[in-house]
Design an enzyme around this catalytic site. Sequence first.
Site, PDB file in Angstrom:
ATOM      1  N   ASP A   1       0.818  -1.210   0.000  1.00  5.45           N
ATOM      2  CA  ASP A   1       0.000   0.000   0.000  1.00  5.45           C
ATOM      3  C   ASP A   1       0.856   1.267   0.000  1.00  5.45           C
ATOM      4  O   ASP A   1       2.078   1.201   0.171  1.00  5.45           O
ATOM      5  CB  ASP A   1      -0.950   0.000   1.206  1.00  5.45           C
ATOM      6  CG  ASP A   1      -0.252  -0.395   2.517  1.00  5.45           C
ATOM      7  OD1 ASP A   1       0.998  -0.342   2.577  1.00  5.45           O
ATOM      8  OD2 ASP A   1      -0.949  -0.753   3.473  1.00  5.45           O
TER       9      ASP A   1
ATOM     10  N   HIS B   1      -6.946  -4.541  10.456  1.00  2.07           N
ATOM     11  CA  HIS B   1      -6.644  -4.432   9.024  1.00  2.07           C
ATOM     12  C   HIS B   1      -5.388  -5.212   8.640  1.00  2.07           C
ATOM     13  O   HIS B   1      -4.508  -5.446   9.469  1.00  2.07           O
ATOM     14  CB  HIS B   1      -6.550  -2.965   8.570  1.00  2.07           C
ATOM     15  CG  HIS B   1      -5.347  -2.201   9.015  1.00  2.07           C
ATOM     16  ND1 HIS B   1      -5.409  -0.871   9.392  1.00  2.07           N
ATOM     17  CD2 HIS B   1      -4.038  -2.541   9.140  1.00  2.07           C
ATOM     18  CE1 HIS B   1      -4.199  -0.446   9.700  1.00  2.07           C
ATOM     19  NE2 HIS B   1      -3.353  -1.442   9.580  1.00  2.07           N
TER      20      HIS B   1
ATOM     21  N   GLU C   1      -9.479  -1.938   5.752  1.00  5.69           N
ATOM     22  CA  GLU C   1     -10.025  -1.600   7.058  1.00  5.69           C
ATOM     23  C   GLU C   1     -11.283  -2.411   7.360  1.00  5.69           C
ATOM     24  O   GLU C   1     -11.843  -3.053   6.462  1.00  5.69           O
ATOM     25  CB  GLU C   1     -10.347  -0.093   7.075  1.00  5.69           C
ATOM     26  CG  GLU C   1      -9.142   0.816   6.811  1.00  5.69           C
ATOM     27  CD  GLU C   1      -8.192   0.929   8.014  1.00  5.69           C
ATOM     28  OE1 GLU C   1      -8.137  -0.002   8.842  1.00  5.69           O
ATOM     29  OE2 GLU C   1      -7.501   1.963   8.112  1.00  5.69           O
TER      30      GLU C   1
HETATM   31  P1  PGA Z   1       2.629  -1.475  12.869  1.00  5.99           P
HETATM   32  O1  PGA Z   1       1.466  -1.421  11.795  1.00  5.99           O
HETATM   33  O2  PGA Z   1       3.563  -2.543  12.409  1.00  5.99           O
HETATM   34  O3  PGA Z   1       3.266  -0.121  12.824  1.00  5.99           O
HETATM   35  O4  PGA Z   1       1.994  -1.801  14.173  1.00  5.99           O
HETATM   36  C1  PGA Z   1       0.934  -2.593  11.313  1.00  5.99           C
HETATM   37  C2  PGA Z   1      -0.159  -2.286  10.314  1.00  5.99           C
HETATM   38  O5  PGA Z   1      -0.829  -1.253  10.455  1.00  5.99           O
HETATM   39  O6  PGA Z   1      -0.351  -3.079   9.389  1.00  5.99           O
END
Ligand code: PGA
Length: 279
Positions: free
Chosen positions: A67, A138, A143
């Site tokens: 993404d 997510h 989401e």
């Molecule tokens: P993080 O994010 O590794 O910073 O906790 C994970 C995500 O949002 O996929």
Amino acid sequence: MFVRIEADYEAMSNRAARIVAELVRRKPNAVLGLATGSTPERLYAHLIRIAREEQLDFSRVTTFNLDEYEGLPASHPESYHSFMQRHLFDDLGLSIEQTNILSGMSPDPTAECADFEAKIRRAGGIDLQVLGIGSDGHIAFCEPGSSLAARTSLVALHPQTIADNSRFFDNEQEVPRKALTMGVGTILEARSCLILAKGEAKAGVWAKMIEGPVSSQVPASALQLHPWVIAIADTAAASQLQNCNYYMHLDRELADQPVLPHWIFQPELDPRRTALATH
Ligand code: PGA
């Protein structure tokens, strides 16, 4: 799902890096799906170390990222383009031609997303998709409520994601409101998935992903439908799993088994493909 529990973030990251390294060793032209966020940072650091120590050749690897924020130029320090350069691509010496990240600046996001899907197909599909999980459930930027059949598209971020990611920006107002992201349907087509979680803040959602029902309210739970998902957490993120002892038993019992599915190396044996071909 292969549920693995490691003592801490370092052990988890090292184990995950070993899996990616084994793929590249056995398939030098592997197609890697990559993730950003704080979770995979140490995986990438270990991968860079292993690549150096074991002279692993990444020159024929192709990568696709999950993404990118809409409206952030690649040069922005918090763009996922910048993240990947900083945490992996520069150190592995990956060229721009080998790496694919959605552009957050495209004037036509629909065309950008369709083109990205076409590139994945032309590359032969993703062999191993690395994933993190958001505290709202997510994967990528899919989401809660995302279609579990969704393809790559422009999406709006959940307020929880905006709040979680504000730590990377000066304030919450600066966090982009939208992103271009692979869909759950796109992710499920990868030949294998490697999802990671660290820290107590992920414990509730990690248990929902593994032991809860498959639900678009927890998009990561769709991974239960995939035939080869390795889910590695540290003990804090695994702390709400009901069947912890069973997963640790399985890990010991299966210690001599391959960590990667045979259909990465023989795509014609992919069980999903075989099921389609027999109808
Ligand atoms: P993080 O994010 O590794 O910073 O906790 C994970 C995500 O949002 O996929």
